[in-house]
Design a protein around this motif. Structure first.
Motif, PDB file in Angstrom:
ATOM      1  N   UNK A 122       0.862  -1.079  -0.145  1.00 60.57           N
ATOM      2  CA  UNK A 122       0.040  -0.010   0.015  1.00 60.57           C
ATOM      3  C   UNK A 122       0.816   1.186  -0.130  1.00 60.57           C
ATOM      4  N   UNK A 123       1.955   1.134   0.987  1.00 64.19           N
ATOM      5  CA  UNK A 123       2.735   2.598   1.028  1.00 64.19           C
ATOM      6  C   UNK A 123       3.622   2.670  -0.397  1.00 64.19           C
TER       7      UNK A 123
ATOM      8  N   UNK B  74       2.648   6.658  -6.823  1.00 63.38           N
ATOM      9  CA  UNK B  74       1.860   7.439  -7.470  1.00 63.38           C
ATOM     10  C   UNK B  74       1.939   8.890  -7.237  1.00 63.38           C
ATOM     11  N   UNK B  75       2.317   9.284  -5.954  1.00 66.10           N
ATOM     12  CA  UNK B  75       2.552  10.754  -5.552  1.00 66.10           C
ATOM     13  C   UNK B  75       4.082  11.094  -5.776  1.00 66.10           C
TER      14      UNK B  75
ATOM     15  N   UNK C 172      11.491  10.942  -5.810  1.00 65.00           N
ATOM     16  CA  UNK C 172      12.263  12.186  -5.092  1.00 65.00           C
ATOM     17  C   UNK C 172      13.221  11.552  -4.181  1.00 65.00           C
ATOM     18  N   UNK C 173      13.113  10.394  -3.498  1.00 67.12           N
ATOM     19  CA  UNK C 173      13.810   9.702  -2.497  1.00 67.12           C
ATOM     20  C   UNK C 173      15.028   9.099  -3.332  1.00 67.12           C
TER      21      UNK C 173
END
Length: 100
Positions: free
Chosen positions: A30-31, A37-38, A43-44
């Motif tokens: 889920x995470x 998606x976001x 970015x990480x």
């Protein structure tokens, strides 16, 4: 959580095969899907790539190969017929291919 995601990506295993030490696979999935998606994962990974120090390298053993002659050196204390045990089935006594 990130380590669990990396384990899945690194191994290519299905989510249900995630080891229980990482927590429930449903939570990790889920995470992972939300972060993907976001754009959080992108970015990480960009931030981690910028801060690369070059101290650690991952070497995948499946791509490391030794030449076929790498094991042919004489060994101290080895029996005299050691070289005979390493011959291919298609090689004759002089290392040439046998004619059929």
């Amino acid at each position: 959580m990130v380590e669990a995601m990396l384990w899945i990506v690194r191994t290519g295993a299905p989510w249900r095969d995630l080891p229980s030490g990482y927590g429930p696979w449903e939570s990790v999935y889920t995470r992972f899907s939300r972060w993907s998606a976001t754009g959080v994962l992108a970015a990480l990974f960009e931030a981690l790539a910028r801060e690369r120090d070059g101290e650690g390298y991952l070497i995948d053993a499946t791509i490391v190969r030794a030449h076929q002659d790498a094991s042919g050196a004489a060994k101290k204390g080895a029996p005299g017929n050691w070289a005979l045990t390493r011959r291919s089935v298609h090689e004759g006594s002089r290392g040439r291919r046998r004619s059929r």
